[in-house]
Motif scaffolding. Structure first.
Motif, short mmCIF file in Angstrom:
data_model
loop_
_atom_site.label_atom_id
_atom_site.label_comp_id
_atom_site.label_asym_id
_atom_site.label_seq_id
_atom_site.Cartn_x
_atom_site.Cartn_y
_atom_site.Cartn_z
N ASP A 1 0.85 -1.19 0.00
CA ASP A 1 0.00 0.00 0.00
C ASP A 1 0.89 1.24 0.00
O ASP A 1 1.60 1.50 0.96
N ALA A 26 1.37 4.87 0.47
CA ALA A 26 0.80 6.09 1.02
C ALA A 26 1.87 6.72 1.88
O ALA A 26 2.47 6.04 2.71
N THR A 68 0.85 12.78 -6.00
CA THR A 68 -0.05 12.22 -4.98
C THR A 68 0.73 11.65 -3.79
O THR A 68 1.79 11.05 -3.97
N THR A 123 -0.80 9.39 -2.10
CA THR A 123 -1.37 8.04 -2.00
C THR A 123 -1.50 7.41 -3.38
O THR A 123 -2.61 7.29 -3.91
N THR A 165 -1.57 4.41 -4.30
CA THR A 165 -2.49 3.27 -4.34
C THR A 165 -3.94 3.73 -4.47
O THR A 165 -4.68 3.28 -5.33
N ARG A 166 -4.33 4.67 -3.62
CA ARG A 166 -5.72 5.14 -3.67
C ARG A 166 -5.97 5.97 -4.93
O ARG A 166 -7.06 5.96 -5.49
N ASP A 210 -6.72 3.56 -7.60
CA ASP A 210 -8.08 3.04 -7.46
C ASP A 210 -9.10 4.06 -7.95
O ASP A 210 -10.08 3.72 -8.61
N GLU A 211 -8.84 5.32 -7.61
CA GLU A 211 -9.73 6.39 -8.06
C GLU A 211 -9.75 6.44 -9.59
O GLU A 211 -10.81 6.52 -10.23
N SER A 238 -7.45 -5.55 -8.73
CA SER A 238 -6.75 -4.29 -8.54
C SER A 238 -5.32 -4.34 -9.06
O SER A 238 -4.65 -3.32 -9.13
N GLN A 271 -5.62 13.39 -0.76
CA GLN A 271 -6.96 13.27 -1.34
C GLN A 271 -6.83 12.88 -2.81
O GLN A 271 -5.77 13.04 -3.41
N THR A 272 -7.91 12.42 -3.39
CA THR A 272 -7.82 11.99 -4.79
C THR A 272 -8.83 12.71 -5.67
O THR A 272 -9.10 12.29 -6.79
#
Ligand code: FES
Ligand code: FES
Lengths: 159, 700
Positions: free
Chosen positions: B101, B103, B357, B359, B361-362, B365-366, B385, B406-407
């Motif tokens: 992950d 982040a 970013t 994050t 990973t997120r 995903d976004e 994923s 934030q994404t």
């Protein structure tokens, strides 16, 4: 649309653009010179600072219409191999953190020292107050300017 | 004596730290199958590659936002691999499951990577030695390494790592390795210059905003002026008259204006006529928020109790010597110099994103969900994923301080690219950036204490409220027999999120201000007062280091006053002394900040100093300059003229002392922020006898 010819980093450029587009976006979007950064667009942050006829100016405030015949230097034109004394001093003092404001900081400092290699602390403050750094590198910027002054005066480093 | 970490022990450490894939990865990497030769490069683990010319490329799976992580993490690898520092290159990892992950937040990069990256370096060194031993037909013990070379101790022959990669690739990675002791460190502990400095002084550093993709258009977005108001209709005809504007589109977050260049997009954005509906949040303004906070704070019946030691409420109620104060801290914006931006290219169900970013990973995903489900009424089945349809490149970040956790910007860029079927670079104007932040939330605090006859607290009662209000950093380092911490969150539609040091920021302000109030009430020196109440040797050490360096209690220049504060957060202990004077208009001039930090082993002391300087400046901006207020359902501030941050001439001299330590490294990006605000407030009290109950300090 009016055509304007001017010098950027020693090269003649001729462009045909709307009158009101600021020099910042001429450099970034039309000349692909990406070292000059956008931070506020209203003359408040100074990260867009370049030299116009040797003076440090905030490029987001200079419209295309006023560019005919001018001479612009950006960070790319200062030196690409970090041999400029201000860049050398910046490296020696490990100034950058995120680095986003640093082109503006360096251009502001270089313009000051061209004009006044022995600028006093209050003259340095006056010049450098125009460029913000959210990462808080000001102490190192101050040290680097003093180091650049030494490089210039002791070793005769060319500006 | 070297200590040994066996594979089993390592797995144990891993499980103890976290059960995420990231932490258990190195154990997998240091198992048999993962060494390989790909494109002529030797990749013994996901963290590093060595080529024939001895160049070691370290893959950094954290985000570089100025905190120096490219350099410090590479130092860990270089240390155990025993390579020449000049041969080290660092690259930012794309988002990929193989890194776990991804982040970067909570000042965790050093803590997360301290073991796994040194293990990767050590394991690689070991197989390079085995490779050389094979070639020379000698025993491993008859070899040693020195800066990228293996030495034959019998013959003094030398083979460079680059010459050994082919043999090494066929050797399974070891199950156990020895890690160096602190006294043997060659790089760790040295102020190694940052790898990313050269490109940051010649303009070549590529931030998110500097990604040039062929045929990419530039987009900007107009967001609702009133929080969460919806779009009833919009008319793009005036905007489309601007030369260069190519599209005006509605996306989930607002109206996107797309053009050939930023200036045209910006002009177009000013000319879109939008009818906004649903203005029910119009009523939100600063007074409304303050009222809600006050009501919530008073209604203690609904509070959650976070800590309850002894009987703080009763002791205070029955005591004759009590003290009570209320503190309020406003909303704050991140205001990184780089505004929000993101580049995306959606092509069918594939998408490539370049995002600054925190994050990856997120963010990936976004991007995936926006690429594959946007505007689709049928709920899209999210692909595995680890599918290859989405690529997310993490760019250098021009400052973040939590905002780019934030994404929202990834969502916007991907939606736009999907709609126009072209690559797009989204750039927010500064006004959009300040007004659409995920703010640090405002909080209101009530503090009460009862004092014994010697003037020391025997009970402490802290009530707090705010959006997302949390008690991290409110747990006292002070030995007080009766403590109660309680509070409740308020619910408001204002977006809030992490901001450098998060809840430690406000909790340290109230705790360290209130303890200073108690010391003053009892007429005891604030240092002496604190020392009486603590027994943690690391706290005692940083307090002593900082006060002796700052000449606490000694003679100061005329009109100068000092304030002291301390705080532990993100694993690190910090104490600070601020020295101020008052200007003619009564405002504060900060002359000097002396700080001491115990962050465990100082991996790169110069980076720690830089992070302390940065954290102090960040805290000073919040203590002396800007805040976010609301009116008519909208944030009032929009740019640096009304959300000012510290300037060059306002910079104090900052001196950082790093405590010597043999413990594992702790956080360095955030720990310097929390104690600067109260140190300034306490100095202001020393100067004026007036207590600051809010930041920024209201001096007039
Ligand atoms: S972008 Fe020009 S001064 Fe901020
Ligand atoms: S180095 Fe990040 S804004 Fe100055």
């Amino acid at each position: 649309m009016p055509k304007k010819s001017f010098q950027v980093n020693g090269k003649e450029v001729t462009l045909d653009l709307p009158n009101d587009i600021p020099l910042l976006w001429v450099l970034r979007d039309h000349l692909k010179l990406l070292g000059t950064k956008y931070g506020c667009g209203i003359g408040q942050c100074g990260v867009c600072t370049v030299h116009l006829n040797g003076e440090a100016i905030q490029s987001c405030l200079i419209p295309f219409s006023s560019l005919d015949g001018v001479n612009v230097t950006t960070i790319e034109g200062l030196s690409s191999d970090n041999s400029h004394p201000v860049q050398k001093a910046w490296l020696e003092e490990s100034v950058p953190q995120c680095g986003y404001c640093q082109s503006g900081q360096i251009m502001a400092a270089a313009a000051l020292l061209y004009k006044n290699p022995s600028a006093t602390p209050s003259q340095i403050e006056q010049a450098m107050d125009k460029v913000l750094c959210r990462c808080g590198t000001y102490q190192r910027i101050n040290n680097a300017i003093k180091k650049a002054q030494t490089l210039i005066s002791m070793k005769g480093d060319a500006l | 004596m070297s200590y040994k970490i066996s594979r089993r022990e390592f797995l144990k450490i891993s499980a103890g730290a976290s059960l995420t894939l990231a932490i258990s990865l190195p154990a997998q990497n240091i198992s048999a199958k993962s060494s390989s030769l790909k494109n002529g490069e030797f990749s013994p683990s996901v963290w590093l590659e060595i080529n024939k010319n001895n160049i070691v490329t370290v893959t950094v799976a954290e985000s570089e936002m100025g905190q120096g992580v490219l350099t410090t993490l590479s130092m860990m690898v270089a240390e155990e691999l025993d390579t020449k520092w000049e041969d080290i290159r660092a690259i930012l990892a794309d988002a990929d499951q193989k890194y776990g992950d991804q982040a970067t937040g909570g000042s965790t990069s050093l803590r997360k990577n301290w073991t796994r990256l040194r293990m990767a370096g050590a394991a690689t060194r070991k197989i390079l030695i085995q490779a050389a031993a094979q070639k020379w037909k000698i025993k491993e013990e008859q070899c040693n390494t020195n800066e990228g070379k293996v030495i034959n101790l019998l013959t003094n022959q030398i083979l460079s790592y680059g010459e050994l990669i082919e043999i090494a690739a066929s050797i399974p990675l070891p199950e156990e390795v020895f890690l160096k002791e602190k006294k043997d460190f060659k790089y760790i502990g040295k102020p190694i210059p940052r790898l990313d400095s050269p490109i940051k002084v010649n303009g070549k550093a590529k931030f998110g905003n500097d990604i040039l993709i062929e045929n990419a258009l530039i987009a900007t977005v107009v967001h609702p002026p009133v929080i969460n108001s919806s779009i009833i209709s919009f008319d793009a005809s005036r905007a489309k008259k601007i030369q260069g504007v190519t599209h005006v589109l509605q996306i989930d977050e607002g109206i996107a204006v797309i053009a050939k260049d930023f200036w045209s997009a910006k002009k177009g954005a000013q000319l879109v006529d939008i009818v906004w509906g649903d203005k029910k949040n119009n009523k939100i303004n600063s007074a409304y928020i303050k009222n809600l906070l006050t009501k919530t704070l008073t209604n203690t019946k609904e509070h959650n109790i976070e800590q309850d030691l002894g009987n703080a409420d009763k002791v205070i109620a029955n005591s004759e010597n009590t003290h009570h104060s209320e503190y309020f801290l406003p909303y704050q914006a991140h205001a990184s110099m780089e505004t929000i931006n993101c580049t995306a290219f959606v092509n069918g169900d594939k998408c490539e994103v370049w995002a600054p970013t925190q994050t990856p990973t997120r963010a990936k995903d976004e991007a995936r969900s926006r690429t594959q489900s946007f505007f689709s009424k049928i709920k899209y089945k999210i692909l595995k994923s680890d599918d290859n349809s989405i690529t997310l490149h993490n760019t250098l970040i021009g400052g973040s301080f939590g905002r780019k956790l934030q994404t929202d910007f990834v969502s916007e860029a991907v939606q736009i690219s999907k709609l126009i079927q072209k690559p797009v670079r989204l750039i927010w104007e500064r006004e959009q950036d300040i007004k659409n932040d995920y703010y640090h939330p405002a909080t209101l605090h009530s503090l009460s204490a009862a004092l014994n006859k010697d003037g020391f607290p025997i009970a402490w009662w802290h009530k707090a409220t705010g959006q997302k209000q949390r008690f991290g950093g409110a747990f006292l380092p002070y030995n007080i027999p009766n403590i109660r911490l309680q509070g409740k969150r308020i619910s408001l539609p204002i977006k809030v999120g992490p901001w450098r040091s998060v809840n430690h920021y406000y909790n340290a302000f109230v705790v360290e201000s209130f303890i200073d109030e108690l010391a003053a009430k009892s007429k005891i020196d604030p240092l002496e007062y604190r020392l009486k109440l603590i027994d943690d040797p690391q706290f005692i050490n940083v307090l002593k280091l900082v006060t002796s360096k700052a000449n606490w209690g000694g003679k100061l220049p005329n009109g100068h006053f000092q304030g002291l504060a301390m705080h532990k957060g993100f694993g690190s202990y910090v104490a600070q002394v601020a020295e101020i004077s008052l200007k003619d208009d009564g405002s504060i001039k900060v002359h000097k900040v002396t700080a001491a930090i115990d962050a465990g082993i100082a991996v790169n002391p110069d980076t720690i100093k830089a992070q302390m300087e940065g954290a102090i400046v960040f805290g000073l901006s919040a203590a002396l300059k800007g805040k976010i207020t609301f009116n008519n359902g909208s944030p009032v501030q929009s740019n640096y003229h009304d959300f000012p941050i510290l300037k060059f001439s306002e910079m104090p001299v900052i001196e950082t002392i790093i405590a010597d330590s043999d413990k594992s490294p702790e956080g360095i990006g955030e720990p310097g922020v929390p104690s600067i605000g109260p140190a300034i407030a306490n100095a202001y009290y020393a100067a004026t006898g007036k207590r600051a109950y809010t930041l920024p300090i209201e001096t007039s």
